[in-house]
Design a protein around this motif. Structure first.
Motif, PDB file in Angstrom:
ATOM      1  N   VAL A  92     -48.541  51.111  89.265  1.00 50.13           N
ATOM      2  CA  VAL A  92     -47.833  52.227  89.902  1.00 50.13           C
ATOM      3  C   VAL A  92     -48.485  53.550  89.536  1.00 50.13           C
ATOM      4  CG1 VAL A  92     -45.586  51.038  89.915  1.00 50.13           C
ATOM      5  CG2 VAL A  92     -46.188  52.518  87.991  1.00 50.13           C
ATOM      6  N   ASN A  93     -48.204  54.552  90.353  1.00 51.14           N
ATOM      7  CA  ASN A  93     -48.534  55.937  90.055  1.00 51.14           C
ATOM      8  C   ASN A  93     -47.242  56.641  89.676  1.00 51.14           C
ATOM      9  OD1 ASN A  93     -51.346  55.922  90.821  1.00 51.14           O
ATOM     10  ND2 ASN A  93     -50.627  55.756  92.934  1.00 51.14           N
ATOM     11  N   ILE A  94     -47.301  57.512  88.690  1.00 48.12           N
ATOM     12  CA  ILE A  94     -46.136  58.313  88.330  1.00 48.12           C
ATOM     13  C   ILE A  94     -46.095  59.501  89.286  1.00 48.12           C
ATOM     14  CG2 ILE A  94     -45.025  59.721  86.568  1.00 48.12           C
ATOM     15  CD1 ILE A  94     -46.399  57.944  84.455  1.00 48.12           C
ATOM     16  N   VAL A  95     -44.976  59.652  89.987  1.00 47.16           N
ATOM     17  CA  VAL A  95     -44.810  60.733  90.959  1.00 47.16           C
ATOM     18  C   VAL A  95     -44.025  61.892  90.336  1.00 47.16           C
ATOM     19  CG1 VAL A  95     -43.853  61.315  93.232  1.00 47.16           C
ATOM     20  CG2 VAL A  95     -44.904  59.069  92.862  1.00 47.16           C
ATOM     21  N   ALA A  96     -43.011  61.559  89.541  1.00 51.43           N
ATOM     22  CA  ALA A  96     -42.197  62.583  88.870  1.00 51.43           C
ATOM     23  C   ALA A  96     -41.723  62.013  87.534  1.00 51.43           C
ATOM     24  CB  ALA A  96     -41.009  62.989  89.739  1.00 51.43           C
ATOM     25  N   GLU A  97     -41.387  62.927  86.611  1.00 47.60           N
ATOM     26  CA  GLU A  97     -40.970  62.518  85.266  1.00 47.60           C
ATOM     27  C   GLU A  97     -39.675  63.202  84.858  1.00 47.60           C
ATOM     28  OE1 GLU A  97     -44.483  64.086  83.402  1.00 47.60           O
ATOM     29  OE2 GLU A  97     -45.309  62.061  83.127  1.00 47.60           O
ATOM     30  N   TYR A  98     -38.965  62.549  83.929  1.00 48.52           N
ATOM     31  CA  TYR A  98     -37.831  63.176  83.267  1.00 48.52           C
ATOM     32  C   TYR A  98     -38.368  64.089  82.164  1.00 48.52           C
ATOM     33  CZ  TYR A  98     -34.697  59.642  85.352  1.00 48.52           C
ATOM     34  OH  TYR A  98     -33.985  58.858  86.216  1.00 48.52           O
ATOM     35  N   LYS A 105     -43.635  60.919  78.660  1.00 47.20           N
ATOM     36  CA  LYS A 105     -42.407  61.269  79.376  1.00 47.20           C
ATOM     37  C   LYS A 105     -41.996  60.081  80.233  1.00 47.20           C
ATOM     38  CE  LYS A 105     -42.511  66.262  79.656  1.00 47.20           C
ATOM     39  NZ  LYS A 105     -42.458  67.420  80.561  1.00 47.20           N
ATOM     40  N   LEU A 106     -40.685  59.889  80.364  1.00 48.11           N
ATOM     41  CA  LEU A 106     -40.185  58.773  81.168  1.00 48.11           C
ATOM     42  C   LEU A 106     -40.374  59.062  82.659  1.00 48.11           C
ATOM     43  CD1 LEU A 106     -36.847  58.012  79.310  1.00 48.11           C
ATOM     44  CD2 LEU A 106     -38.937  56.655  79.288  1.00 48.11           C
ATOM     45  N   PRO A 107     -40.923  58.112  83.405  1.00 52.98           N
ATOM     46  CA  PRO A 107     -41.077  58.309  84.848  1.00 52.98           C
ATOM     47  C   PRO A 107     -39.713  58.315  85.543  1.00 52.98           C
ATOM     48  CG  PRO A 107     -42.374  56.420  84.074  1.00 52.98           C
ATOM     49  CD  PRO A 107     -41.479  56.844  82.957  1.00 52.98           C
ATOM     50  N   SER A 108     -39.507  59.272  86.448  1.00 54.97           N
ATOM     51  CA  SER A 108     -38.272  59.269  87.241  1.00 54.97           C
ATOM     52  C   SER A 108     -38.547  58.764  88.654  1.00 54.97           C
ATOM     53  CB  SER A 108     -37.633  60.662  87.295  1.00 54.97           C
ATOM     54  OG  SER A 108     -38.475  61.580  87.954  1.00 54.97           O
ATOM     55  N   VAL A 109     -39.805  58.882  89.121  1.00 56.97           N
ATOM     56  CA  VAL A 109     -40.210  58.343  90.423  1.00 56.97           C
ATOM     57  C   VAL A 109     -41.596  57.734  90.253  1.00 56.97           C
ATOM     58  CG1 VAL A 109     -40.692  58.840  92.861  1.00 56.97           C
ATOM     59  CG2 VAL A 109     -38.934  60.158  91.654  1.00 56.97           C
TER      60      VAL A 109
END
Length: 185
Positions: A44-50, A62-66
């Motif tokens: 996967v690619n990380i799109v957004a993070e928490y 950082k935890l991935p959010s998307v």
């Protein structure tokens, strides 16, 4: 790993490679552990993070959010026949009286009359209507479904799923979801 804040309430929205959710209902979410594992496996690619991160003595992330899949997963054209999918097709409403309470399955043509368990013969029915109809044909019971049962496409179920937004939507997900924000508590 030590974690400062419990990340259990921080799932990642999973998007296909085309940046559309894999499913709307249930919403395609992974636990933070599954999202991080997929990152390390380069799936996967990380799109957004928490804002929150997980850490070990030698690493912090950082935890991935998307996340988006790197390989496109072709959705099946027709969904599996399941109780949940029948309820979703019928918008969680009894097909005889319209209530949303105490839903069950009803065979329009009863099994005792040769009716089969299929998309074209099963509807959502509340317990009262199902009991009232019993093993009778619709004409005998004077009860006809509000809509003729049919085999839905995945697209039709996704559209119906958008009518029932989840209780929680993180702000980083909103660019990828198509619910009216005013509907979300």
């Amino acid at each position: 790993m030590t974690i400062a804040v419990s990340p259990d309430g921080m799932p990642a929205l999973v998007l296909n490679a085309d940046y559309r959710p894999l499913s709307y209902y249930p919403l395609s979410l992974w636990s933070w552990q599954d999202a991080i594992k997929a990152v390390f496996l380069d799936r996967v690619n990380i799109v957004a993070e928490y804002e929150h991160a997980v850490s070990s003595p030698s690493f912090s992330m950082k935890l991935p959010s998307v996340v988006s899949l790197k390989s496109y997963v072709r959705p099946s054209r027709f969904p599996a026949f399941t109780r949940f999918n029948v309820f979703l097709r019928d918008r969680f409403a009894c097909q005889y009286c319209g209530t949303h309470e105490d839903l069950t399955f009803d065979h329009v043509v009863p099994r005792r009359c040769g009716g089969v368990t299929s998309w074209e013969n099963v509807v959502a029915a509340c317990s009262s209507c199902n009991l009232k109809k019993g093993g009778q044909m619709p004409a005998e019971a004077r009860m006809w479904p509000l809509q003729k049962p049919f085999r839905p496409s995945v697209h039709e179920l996704h559209n119906n799923g958008r009518l029932f937004p989840p209780n929680y939507l993180h702000e980083s997900w909103m660019d990828y979801l198509y619910w009216d924000v005013e509907l979300v508590p």
